[in-house]
Scaffold this active site. Sequence first.
Site, PDB file in Angstrom:
ATOM      1  N   SER A 155      43.125  24.459  11.453  1.00 57.63           N
ATOM      2  CA  SER A 155      43.011  24.147  12.880  1.00 57.63           C
ATOM      3  C   SER A 155      41.582  23.711  13.200  1.00 57.63           C
ATOM      4  O   SER A 155      41.086  22.767  12.608  1.00 57.63           O
ATOM      5  CB  SER A 155      43.473  25.332  13.722  1.00 57.63           C
ATOM      6  N   LYS A 170      48.088  25.231  41.137  1.00 56.74           N
ATOM      7  CA  LYS A 170      46.821  25.931  41.016  1.00 56.74           C
ATOM      8  C   LYS A 170      46.974  27.268  40.302  1.00 56.74           C
ATOM      9  O   LYS A 170      46.106  27.667  39.529  1.00 56.74           O
ATOM     10  CB  LYS A 170      46.209  26.153  42.400  1.00 56.74           C
TER      11      LYS A 170
END
Length: 324
Positions: free
Chosen positions: A124, A176
């Site tokens: 990764s 949000k």
Amino acid sequence: MSLEADLVVDRLRLKRRLIVWRVLAVAAFVLALLATAGIGHQGGHLLGLRPHLARLRIDGIITEDRDRLDLIDAATEDAAVKGMILDIDSPGGSVSGGESLHDAVARFAARKPVVVVMGGVAASAGYMIAVPAARIFASNSTLTGSIGVILQSPDVSGLLGKLGVNVDELVSGPLKGQPSVVKPLSPAGRDMLQGVVMDLYGQFVDMVAAGRHMDPARVRALGDGRPYTGHQAVALGLIDQVGDERDARQWLAKDRNLPATMPVETLQRAPKRSWMGIRMGSLMGGMLEAGVRAAVVSLLDEPATKTLVPQGLALDGAVALWQP
């Protein structure tokens, strides 16, 4: 004893004191030169005085580390540093941490050769930081690749409901509060966050494609999140060669004309000084400064003819991390 004799004795005593202060001043000057020459990769060790390779060890979880980036940039500008051995043993970490480290290695690699030596795992973000290198070495059993991004957020709303706990959440817009630990992810929130993950994944793919000189479509085909062994990665073009640091040194000697006998200096932070060390340093500094001042005064009085990730941290946001 006559007044004239007293003056002679005082004059001799003053000269002896001036000699002592001059010796201290010379010692202070030499120490200052040594400290200036020694500022660098090991905080006081005399580096930069001879051509050498820099070794950077990256292990554990990768996070944002400004000090480490500064070390790389300083080595990039150091004319005595002729190349870098990047030693990686990391399952990855935060995307932003991997990106900043990748970019610092790329800046170095644009001017000087970088070789990567992989340990047990370099996956990764641990693979992301390796791709700017001119040559990547790994063992047959190294786990690498795992090209991908993951974003996780716990949802404890079910548990809170069983406990009779309700949480009111006020937001300025429907996306949000996404994701939230106190309510399930909405379909719109899922689409939004999936878009973020895929954009970060696209950036990862572009880094690998540029560093490994591969077609992005090929990288995407290989980058489904799975790890590869070093043996597999060689055949897939993700790394260059099965080998260790000795093989990396031989490649540098053959391909980049950097002698295999060239010394290697580890890039590391300057050791932190204890309170006692700081106090002693201040005291010594004051004494040396006083010596320099006295020497300057004495020279002015004399005739003109005399003359030195943490692993286990929480990772916020998206991560590029291999999770066995």
